[in-house]
Design a protein around this motif. Structure first.
Motif, PDB file in Angstrom:
ATOM      1  N   ALA A  68      33.945 -39.798 -47.079  1.00 36.59           N
ATOM      2  CA  ALA A  68      34.513 -39.084 -47.893  1.00 36.59           C
ATOM      3  C   ALA A  68      36.127 -38.918 -47.862  1.00 36.59           C
ATOM      4  O   ALA A  68      36.801 -39.136 -49.000  1.00 36.59           O
ATOM      5  CB  ALA A  68      34.166 -37.370 -47.998  1.00 36.59           C
ATOM      6  N   ILE A  69      36.646 -39.088 -46.660  1.00 37.40           N
ATOM      7  CA  ILE A  69      37.979 -38.901 -46.704  1.00 37.40           C
ATOM      8  C   ILE A  69      38.709 -40.183 -46.122  1.00 37.40           C
ATOM      9  O   ILE A  69      39.905 -40.627 -46.432  1.00 37.40           O
ATOM     10  CB  ILE A  69      38.360 -37.768 -45.637  1.00 37.40           C
ATOM     11  N   TYR A  70      38.115 -40.743 -45.092  1.00 40.68           N
ATOM     12  CA  TYR A  70      38.861 -42.065 -44.360  1.00 40.68           C
ATOM     13  C   TYR A  70      37.939 -43.316 -43.952  1.00 40.68           C
ATOM     14  O   TYR A  70      37.915 -43.892 -43.120  1.00 40.68           O
ATOM     15  CB  TYR A  70      39.738 -41.544 -43.135  1.00 40.68           C
ATOM     16  N   PRO A  71      37.225 -43.866 -45.252  1.00 41.29           N
ATOM     17  CA  PRO A  71      36.345 -45.064 -44.832  1.00 41.29           C
ATOM     18  C   PRO A  71      37.301 -46.344 -44.650  1.00 41.29           C
ATOM     19  O   PRO A  71      36.589 -47.029 -43.689  1.00 41.29           O
ATOM     20  CB  PRO A  71      35.856 -45.210 -45.963  1.00 41.29           C
ATOM     21  N   GLU A  72      38.579 -46.428 -44.691  1.00 43.20           N
ATOM     22  CA  GLU A  72      39.026 -47.313 -44.357  1.00 43.20           C
ATOM     23  C   GLU A  72      39.849 -47.303 -42.973  1.00 43.20           C
ATOM     24  O   GLU A  72      40.953 -48.230 -42.729  1.00 43.20           O
ATOM     25  CB  GLU A  72      39.924 -48.031 -45.590  1.00 43.20           C
ATOM     26  N   PHE A 144      30.615 -31.515 -49.230  1.00 45.64           N
ATOM     27  CA  PHE A 144      31.464 -32.229 -50.013  1.00 45.64           C
ATOM     28  C   PHE A 144      31.144 -32.468 -51.227  1.00 45.64           C
ATOM     29  O   PHE A 144      29.915 -32.512 -51.526  1.00 45.64           O
ATOM     30  CB  PHE A 144      31.648 -33.605 -49.172  1.00 45.64           C
ATOM     31  N   GLU A 145      31.979 -32.517 -52.162  1.00 48.63           N
ATOM     32  CA  GLU A 145      31.571 -32.905 -53.623  1.00 48.63           C
ATOM     33  C   GLU A 145      32.901 -33.671 -54.092  1.00 48.63           C
ATOM     34  O   GLU A 145      34.001 -33.324 -53.560  1.00 48.63           O
ATOM     35  CB  GLU A 145      31.634 -31.636 -54.534  1.00 48.63           C
ATOM     36  N   PRO A 146      32.478 -34.788 -54.904  1.00 49.06           N
ATOM     37  CA  PRO A 146      33.748 -35.508 -55.528  1.00 49.06           C
ATOM     38  C   PRO A 146      34.593 -34.624 -56.426  1.00 49.06           C
ATOM     39  O   PRO A 146      33.932 -33.596 -57.257  1.00 49.06           O
ATOM     40  CB  PRO A 146      33.002 -36.885 -56.414  1.00 49.06           C
ATOM     41  N   LYS A 147      35.705 -34.928 -56.538  1.00 49.98           N
ATOM     42  CA  LYS A 147      36.733 -34.177 -57.360  1.00 49.98           C
ATOM     43  C   LYS A 147      36.333 -34.541 -58.695  1.00 49.98           C
ATOM     44  O   LYS A 147      36.353 -35.900 -58.985  1.00 49.98           O
ATOM     45  CB  LYS A 147      38.255 -34.509 -57.062  1.00 49.98           C
ATOM     46  N   GLY A 161      27.644 -44.352 -67.493  1.00 49.57           N
ATOM     47  CA  GLY A 161      29.065 -45.006 -67.631  1.00 49.57           C
ATOM     48  C   GLY A 161      30.158 -44.473 -66.737  1.00 49.57           C
ATOM     49  O   GLY A 161      31.005 -45.003 -66.386  1.00 49.57           O
ATOM     50  N   VAL A 162      29.884 -43.194 -66.211  1.00 50.10           N
ATOM     51  CA  VAL A 162      30.931 -42.464 -65.658  1.00 50.10           C
ATOM     52  C   VAL A 162      30.396 -42.348 -64.245  1.00 50.10           C
ATOM     53  O   VAL A 162      29.360 -41.642 -64.117  1.00 50.10           O
ATOM     54  CB  VAL A 162      31.486 -41.065 -66.286  1.00 50.10           C
ATOM     55  N   HIS A 163      30.988 -42.779 -63.264  1.00 49.61           N
ATOM     56  CA  HIS A 163      30.414 -42.807 -61.792  1.00 49.61           C
ATOM     57  C   HIS A 163      31.402 -41.968 -61.059  1.00 49.61           C
ATOM     58  O   HIS A 163      32.701 -42.208 -60.802  1.00 49.61           O
ATOM     59  CB  HIS A 163      30.362 -44.141 -61.227  1.00 49.61           C
ATOM     60  N   TYR A 164      31.026 -41.210 -59.904  1.00 49.93           N
ATOM     61  CA  TYR A 164      31.611 -40.713 -58.857  1.00 49.93           C
ATOM     62  C   TYR A 164      31.420 -41.487 -57.493  1.00 49.93           C
ATOM     63  O   TYR A 164      32.123 -41.387 -56.632  1.00 49.93           O
ATOM     64  CB  TYR A 164      31.499 -39.283 -58.735  1.00 49.93           C
ATOM     65  N   PHE A 165      30.224 -42.152 -57.518  1.00 53.00           N
ATOM     66  CA  PHE A 165      30.094 -43.043 -56.551  1.00 53.00           C
ATOM     67  C   PHE A 165      29.613 -44.390 -56.994  1.00 53.00           C
ATOM     68  O   PHE A 165      28.621 -44.539 -57.943  1.00 53.00           O
ATOM     69  CB  PHE A 165      28.927 -42.712 -55.695  1.00 53.00           C
ATOM     70  N   ALA A 166      30.146 -45.461 -56.730  1.00 53.12           N
ATOM     71  CA  ALA A 166      29.504 -46.871 -57.157  1.00 53.12           C
ATOM     72  C   ALA A 166      28.766 -47.489 -56.024  1.00 53.12           C
ATOM     73  O   ALA A 166      29.356 -47.418 -54.806  1.00 53.12           O
ATOM     74  CB  ALA A 166      30.714 -47.611 -57.576  1.00 53.12           C
ATOM     75  N   VAL A 265      35.398 -43.062 -61.037  1.00 57.06           N
ATOM     76  CA  VAL A 265      36.376 -41.983 -60.793  1.00 57.06           C
ATOM     77  C   VAL A 265      36.467 -41.736 -59.081  1.00 57.06           C
ATOM     78  O   VAL A 265      35.464 -41.334 -58.541  1.00 57.06           O
ATOM     79  CB  VAL A 265      36.161 -40.825 -61.295  1.00 57.06           C
ATOM     80  N   ALA A 266      37.544 -42.243 -58.606  1.00 57.18           N
ATOM     81  CA  ALA A 266      37.551 -41.914 -56.904  1.00 57.18           C
ATOM     82  C   ALA A 266      38.989 -41.410 -56.750  1.00 57.18           C
ATOM     83  O   ALA A 266      40.008 -42.002 -56.183  1.00 57.18           O
ATOM     84  CB  ALA A 266      37.602 -43.569 -56.417  1.00 57.18           C
ATOM     85  N   ILE A 267      39.099 -40.190 -57.068  1.00 58.14           N
ATOM     86  CA  ILE A 267      40.302 -39.268 -56.731  1.00 58.14           C
ATOM     87  C   ILE A 267      40.057 -38.266 -55.613  1.00 58.14           C
ATOM     88  O   ILE A 267      40.795 -37.226 -55.399  1.00 58.14           O
ATOM     89  CB  ILE A 267      40.481 -38.637 -58.144  1.00 58.14           C
ATOM     90  N   GLY A 268      38.908 -38.444 -54.884  1.00 54.40           N
ATOM     91  CA  GLY A 268      38.716 -37.591 -53.707  1.00 54.40           C
ATOM     92  C   GLY A 268      37.806 -36.589 -53.655  1.00 54.40           C
ATOM     93  O   GLY A 268      36.944 -36.715 -54.697  1.00 54.40           O
TER      94      GLY A 268
END
Ligand code: FAD
Length: 359
Positions: A68-72, A144-147, A161-166, A265-268
């Motif tokens: 959720a926070i630091y995959p990379e 954890f939940e996506p913002k 069409g709207v995804h919080y996880f692709a 949507v990937a805003i945290g």
């Protein structure tokens, strides 16, 4: 990416056990709340000890803070990996966790925990009631939940069409894709989908915070970058009820509508300890107080491990969470079966004994 199968585990047909005169329930040996690194290692270790295990996490993907926070981000302080990307480490944890074939419930938040008169623990979740002889709480800083993106009508388009996880790149082939966000996930998805999608637009309201190499890749790609100061203000749907367009406002206040068949949507993420505070644990600054020798909480049959626990000289690290997981599992096993050995030996010894028993 390795994903967790959400099937039942391989310990034969689930035993159905009753509680008094009440309905019959499927009671697991060990239930793990949280599929972060500590929860995944607990699932592996409980499986190694022969327990029938289920694991529950509010997120659609396992990995906790690492996903959720630091995959990379690189991790340098876990055993066996001099340097490893968080997402690659999670991948290995997932593979390891599967040894005992735990049952996995993702996208499911645990809201209630209750110890029944016969000692069984009942967990009330957003999807079901789950039962267990022992529970290990590996809840980190909470569920954890996506913002969520705030735009009129956007909630109705989740799943349309709207995804919080692709998840699957193929879902985006030849599509008009819009991605929102400026962190690692947003940048990563933009460069991954650019060769596959018909067109990729990345919208962000400030500077990119992604890994330097991903930003360089992004800038060299054909991704249509709309930043800084750009924000989505509305979404539109076609006759089928599927997303068809998004409108964004730029730094000058001009609104532009672009075609969008898929919006990522990937805003945290936000973490919420919320319900856990009401389960009757002794708490110390949003952490559950455990006995540092056994990882037992004040509720019999319920143990804790990882960032969620407090005891003297606690370190919030992946490595310490793994050690706590072993302690919690071993004590959970002897709670379930007082005749079981607390220390079952090395993994090879345990495996050899189990293989002999099967023969
Ligand atoms: C930016 C950053 C960098 C870090 N770098 C390092 C590092 O280099 N090395 C290191 O060792 N540590 C590092 N850490 C710390 C490390 O990430 C944590 O120690 C580790 O994630 C703890 O794992 P965990 O499984 O206990 O909790 P988490 O990873 O937080 O996972 C908890 C999981 O429980 C789930 N959950 C919680 N409540 C519920 C509920 N009620 N129902 C269902 N699911 C629930 C959550 O959704 C989550 O998936 C870093 C932390 C951060 C924030």
């Amino acid at each position: 990416m390795t994903t967790l199968p959400t099937t039942s585990n391989g310990h034969g047909d689930p035993a159905l056990n009753g509680h008094g005169d009440g309905p019959h329930h499927d009671v697991y040996d060990v239930t793990i709340v949280g599929a972060g690194p500590t929860g995944l290692f607990s699932a592996f270790y409980a499986g190694l000890r022969g327990a029938r295990v289920q694991i529950i996490d509010s997120l659609e993907e396992a990995g906790g803070a690492l996903t959720a926070i630091y995959p990379e981000k690189y991790i340098y302080d876990v055993m066996g990996f001099p340097r490893v990307l968080a997402k690659d480490f999670v991948e290995q944890c997932l593979i390891q966790s599967q040894r005992g074939q735990p049952t996995v419930h993702l996208n499911e938040e645990v809201r209630e925990l209750e110890r029944l008169p016969d000692g069984t623990i009942r967990l009330g979740t957003t999807r079901a009631e789950r039962f267990s002889r022992a529970v290990i709480i590996c809840a980190g800083v909470g569920a954890f939940e996506p913002k969520r993106l705030e735009a009129p009508g956007i909630r109705d388009l989740e799943g349309h069409g709207v995804h919080y996880f692709a998840k699957r790149v193929e879902d985006f082939r030849d599509k008009h894709v819009v991605i929102v966000g400026g962190g690692d996930s947003a940048a990563d998805w933009a460069v991954t989908l650019e060769p596959v999608a018909r067109h990729v637009t990345l919208i962000h309201r400030s500077k990119f915070r992604a890994h330097e190499s991903t930003i360089a890749e992004l800038e060299a790609s054909d991704v249509d970058l709309r930043y800084p100061g750009c924000e989505i203000v509305s979404v539109g749907a076609g006759e089928s009820g599927h997303l068809s367009a998004v409108t964004y406002r730029d730094a000058e206040g001009t609104e532009t509508t672009i075609p969008a068949e898929e919006l990522i949507v990937a805003i945290g993420f936000v973490a919420d300890l919320g319900p856990l505070k009401t389960w009757g644990f002794e708490l110390q600054r949003n952490q559950i107080v455990v006995d540092g020798t056994t990882m037992a909480t004040n509720i019999p049959g319920v143990y804790g491990a990882g960032d969620i626990v407090a005891y003297p000289a606690k370190f919030k690290l992946i490595a310490t969470g793994a050690a706590e997981a072993v302690t919690a599992v071993n004590h959970a096993i002897t709670h379930i079966d007082p005749k079981a050995r607390l220390d079952a030996g090395h993994s090879t010894t345990i495996m050899e004994k189990r293989e002999k028993a099967v023969r």
